[in-house]
Design an enzyme around this catalytic site. Sequence first.
Site, PDB file in Angstrom:
ATOM      1  N   GLU A   1       7.510 -12.901  -5.484  1.00 25.90           N
ATOM      2  CA  GLU A   1       6.479 -12.066  -6.070  1.00 25.90           C
ATOM      3  C   GLU A   1       5.885 -12.246  -7.534  1.00 25.90           C
ATOM      4  O   GLU A   1       6.810 -12.118  -8.242  1.00 25.90           O
ATOM      5  CB  GLU A   1       6.702 -10.430  -5.685  1.00 25.90           C
ATOM      6  CG  GLU A   1       7.262 -10.062  -4.428  1.00 25.90           C
ATOM      7  CD  GLU A   1       7.766  -8.865  -4.244  1.00 25.90           C
ATOM      8  OE1 GLU A   1       7.409  -7.949  -3.376  1.00 25.90           O
ATOM      9  OE2 GLU A   1       9.043  -8.665  -4.729  1.00 25.90           O
TER      10      GLU A   1
ATOM     11  N   ASP B   1       3.382  -1.910   7.090  1.00 31.77           N
ATOM     12  CA  ASP B   1       4.173  -1.044   6.151  1.00 31.77           C
ATOM     13  C   ASP B   1       4.324   0.340   6.473  1.00 31.77           C
ATOM     14  O   ASP B   1       3.237   1.088   6.730  1.00 31.77           O
ATOM     15  CB  ASP B   1       3.613  -1.389   4.832  1.00 31.77           C
ATOM     16  CG  ASP B   1       3.522  -2.942   4.297  1.00 31.77           C
ATOM     17  OD1 ASP B   1       4.286  -3.767   4.717  1.00 31.77           O
ATOM     18  OD2 ASP B   1       2.448  -3.184   3.844  1.00 31.77           O
TER      19      ASP B   1
END
Length: 247
Positions: free
Chosen positions: A8, A128
């Site tokens: 990330e 999510d």
Amino acid sequence: MIIYPTLELLDGKCVSLTRGRLDEPVLWHVDPVETARGFADAGAEWMHLTDINGLRGDGDNNALVEQIIRDAHIPVQLGGGFRSYDQVARWIDRGAGRIVIGTMAARDPNLLRRLAKLYPDQIVLALDIHDGAVVTDGWRESSSFTALSFLEAFEADPLAGVIVTDVDGLIDQRDASLSLITGLAAATRHPVIARGTVASVDDVARLKYVPNIAGTLIGHALLAHDVDLAEAIAMATTPNEPVAAFQ
């Protein structure tokens, strides 16, 4: 089962998010490009890359992402705030192996369906979940979709897979996350990629016995050296031993 070592990026650096909070990143003092090359050297077939600045809408890491795509020597599954057709098409043209889409799917499902038809097996749905609802915009906005209804809405589309993240279960509630992901994997024909369930190689061993779990993302545990990538890949690719049926 495919292990997706994960990076990330925030402001050009490797980070991990604590319980998904975009404002509380953990900074890792590693070189992103060298780390990506290391994934390939350890035997990874794919890697996953997220542009956190793209998710937050406060810039991008485009030059670094392009360099990783060029130099990783394995296909890159890329996420990070994709909101338009042009963005997706541009990154596929730049060599991204797959594009991960979440918020766009909730706001403009027909665009996701169009992209899936134009780029079959290159579009991944991000599912999510927080408090039972699908969340968007980098986990900051709650939608009216349940996880199952959101999954069912794209069941007929030619997706490369679905990344399922239980935001509630990140880090300290992996057993609950595994239960949720197991149920969703049983409800779809799409390959499911689990996120947030691996903190040790033992977690990989458990996960590979779950039907229709095609892969798992591992980020923080790799960078913290809690999981050895080569060992995790060996565990994931070893054929399962027979499991006795309950009588």
